[in-house]
Design an enzyme around this catalytic site. Structure first.
Site, short mmCIF file in Angstrom:
data_model
loop_
_atom_site.label_atom_id
_atom_site.label_comp_id
_atom_site.label_asym_id
_atom_site.label_seq_id
_atom_site.Cartn_x
_atom_site.Cartn_y
_atom_site.Cartn_z
N LYS A 1 -25.18 28.54 16.28
CA LYS A 1 -24.60 29.37 17.46
C LYS A 1 -23.94 28.56 18.31
O LYS A 1 -23.13 29.32 19.15
CB LYS A 1 -25.89 30.36 17.92
CG LYS A 1 -26.27 31.37 16.85
CD LYS A 1 -25.21 32.27 16.67
CE LYS A 1 -25.55 33.48 15.89
NZ LYS A 1 -24.78 34.55 15.41
N TYR B 1 -30.19 27.58 12.71
CA TYR B 1 -29.59 28.65 13.54
C TYR B 1 -29.08 28.36 14.87
O TYR B 1 -27.98 28.43 15.23
CB TYR B 1 -30.55 29.72 13.64
CG TYR B 1 -30.12 31.06 14.32
CD1 TYR B 1 -29.30 31.77 13.67
CD2 TYR B 1 -30.48 31.25 15.36
CE1 TYR B 1 -28.79 33.17 14.13
CE2 TYR B 1 -30.01 32.51 16.04
CZ TYR B 1 -29.28 33.41 15.21
OH TYR B 1 -28.95 34.52 15.91
#
Length: 245
Positions: free
Chosen positions: A167, A163
Site C-alpha cells: 500500500k 500488506y
C-alpha cells in the site's frame, strides 16, 4: 448518470461502496474475480431496489481478464466517470520481514499495486472522456511511513511486511498518477476506509463497512475544488482527512 467501476466489489467495503454510489444515482459495474459472486452481489443490490448495476468478471492480477473487462464495458459505454481500485489481499498474519518469501511479496504486490496499474491503464481512455473523472485508490493508514515510525501512534506495534509495503507503493503510484493528470479535470487520491471489520481482517476492525464505504464514496464524488494527489485517512485525521505519507 455517472458510470462507476469498482474492483473487488462483490463483498466487504467494495460492496458497501457500490451500494452507496448507487444511492448517489450512479450506474455501477461490480468488478469481481468470480463472475458468479459478482452476479450474486448484483442480485442482492437489486433486491434492495438498486437497479442500475451489473457484474463484470475482472481479475486484476490477469492482464487478459482486465483486457476482456475493458472490452465488455467499452461495448456498453464510451465514458467512465469513476474508477475505484478497491481489490486487495493481505496474505494473513504474521508477516515477518525476515520470513516472508519473495513469492509472497510478489503475490500481494500483484494485486495491491500491479493490479491497480493494469486496471488504471486499461480504463484511462474511458475516464478521459468524463467531464469530472475521479480515481480512488483504496489504501490504508497502516502504509504511512511517518506513522509507523512514531512509537506514540496507537498502531505502532501492528507491523507487517507484506500488506503495508504494497500500500505504501500504491501511495507513491497515486502521487505520480495525480501529477501526470494535474492539468486535467482528474482528481486522484489514495483513501483509507479505516480499520473496518470485514472478513479481510477476520472482523477485528473497530469501524463499520458503512463508515468505510462513506469515506471512499466521498472522494469518488468530490467536486472540481476537491483535493488531488492526497493520502486521506479520516479515521486518523477527522478534520481534513489528510494523512502523513
Amino acid at each position: 448518470m455517472k458510470k462507476v467501476l469498482i474492483t473487488g466489489a462483490n463483498k466487504g467495503i467494495g460492496f458497501e461502496t457500490a451500494r452507496q454510489m448507487l444511492q448517489h444515482g450512479c450506474y455501477v459495474c461490480i468488478g469481481s474475480r468470480s463472475v458468479e459472486n459478482g452476479r450474486a452481489a448484483v442480485e442482492t443490490l437489486k433486491a434492495k431496489g438498486l437497479s442500475h448495476v451489473e457484474a463484470v468478471e475482472l481479475d486484476v492480477t490477469s492482464s487478459e481478464s482486465v483486457r476482456v473487462a475493458r472490452e465488455e464495458i467499452g461495448r456498453k459505454t464510451d465514458v467512465l466517470d469513476v474508477l475505484i481500485n478497491n481489490a486487495g489481499i493481505n496474505w494473513g498474519m504474521p508477516q515477518s520481514s525476515l520470513e516472508a518469501s519473495v513469492d509472497q511479496f510478489k503475490q500481494v504486490f500483484d494485486t495491491n499495486l500491479y493490479g491497480v496499474v493494469r486496471v488504471t491503464q486499461a480504463f484511462i481512455n474511458l475516464l478521459q472522456k468524463s467531464a469530472q473523472p475521479r480515481i480512488v485508490n483504496v489504501s490504508s493508514s497502516g502504509s504511512s511511513l511517518t506513522l509507523h515510525s512514531d512509537p506514540t501512534w496507537k498502531y505502532y506495534s501492528h507491523k507487517a511486511a507484506l500488506y503495508p509495503s504494497s500500500k505504501a507503493a500504491l501511495n507513491m503510484y497515486t502521487i505520480d498518477l495525480a501529477y501526470q493528470l494535474k492539468d486535467t479535470p482528474f482528481k486522484v487520491n489514495a483513501v483509507c476506509p479505516g480499520f473496518v471489520a470485514t472478513d479481510f481482517n477476520n472482523h477485528r476492525g473497530t469501524g463499520t463497512v458503512q463508515e468505510g464505504g462513506t469515506r471512499i464514496a466521498k472522494y469518488a464524488m468530490i467536486g472540481p475544488d476537491g483535493p488531488s494527489g492526497k493520502f486521506i485517512a479520516e479515521e486518523y485525521n477527522p478534520q481534513t482527512g489528510e494523512t502523513p505519507w
